[in-house]
Write a protein that holds these residues in place. Sequence first.
Motif, PDB file in Angstrom:
ATOM      1  N   ARG A  99       0.873  -1.031   0.038  1.00  0.00           N
ATOM      2  CA  ARG A  99      -0.256  -0.101   0.037  1.00  0.00           C
ATOM      3  C   ARG A  99       0.960   1.178   0.110  1.00  0.00           C
ATOM      4  NH1 ARG A  99      -3.150  -3.560  -1.384  1.00  0.00           N
ATOM      5  NH2 ARG A  99      -5.120  -4.253   0.027  1.00  0.00           N
ATOM      6  N   ASP A 146      -1.693  -1.217   7.296  1.00  0.00           N
ATOM      7  CA  ASP A 146      -2.862  -1.512   6.514  1.00  0.00           C
ATOM      8  C   ASP A 146      -3.632  -2.342   7.458  1.00  0.00           C
ATOM      9  OD1 ASP A 146      -5.234  -2.100   5.074  1.00  0.00           O
ATOM     10  OD2 ASP A 146      -4.103  -3.523   3.587  1.00  0.00           O
ATOM     11  N   PHE A 157      -5.152  -5.747   6.468  1.00  0.00           N
ATOM     12  CA  PHE A 157      -4.548  -6.657   6.024  1.00  0.00           C
ATOM     13  C   PHE A 157      -5.071  -8.101   6.475  1.00  0.00           C
ATOM     14  CE2 PHE A 157      -0.855  -9.882   6.441  1.00  0.00           C
ATOM     15  CZ  PHE A 157      -0.426  -9.746   5.123  1.00  0.00           C
TER      16      PHE A 157
END
Length: 91
Positions: free
Chosen positions: A11, A72, A75
């Motif tokens: 990301r 993230d 995830f």
Amino acid sequence: MDPRSFSELWRNENVPLTKSEFALVYFLASNPDVLMSRDRLLDVLYAEDANVTDRSIDGHIKRIRAKFRHVDEGFSSIETMYGIGYRYTGG
């Protein structure tokens, strides 16, 4: 994935990994959607160390997930198959 720095770009953010963590992520990601037993993953990391238990894989996966979730929160690309092992589902 950058094997020289043992890091992954996820990301658009760098996720630093230890050598063992990198090896696990690399192996799982190289075999997407394939269920890998803890014993198979132990072979990847510790081919010559007979004193390591399969539970060490669980610890590595826990730390890997924490590092990825730091960048993230959602995830979920490493899936646990309880009692069997892990697989990488992409992301």
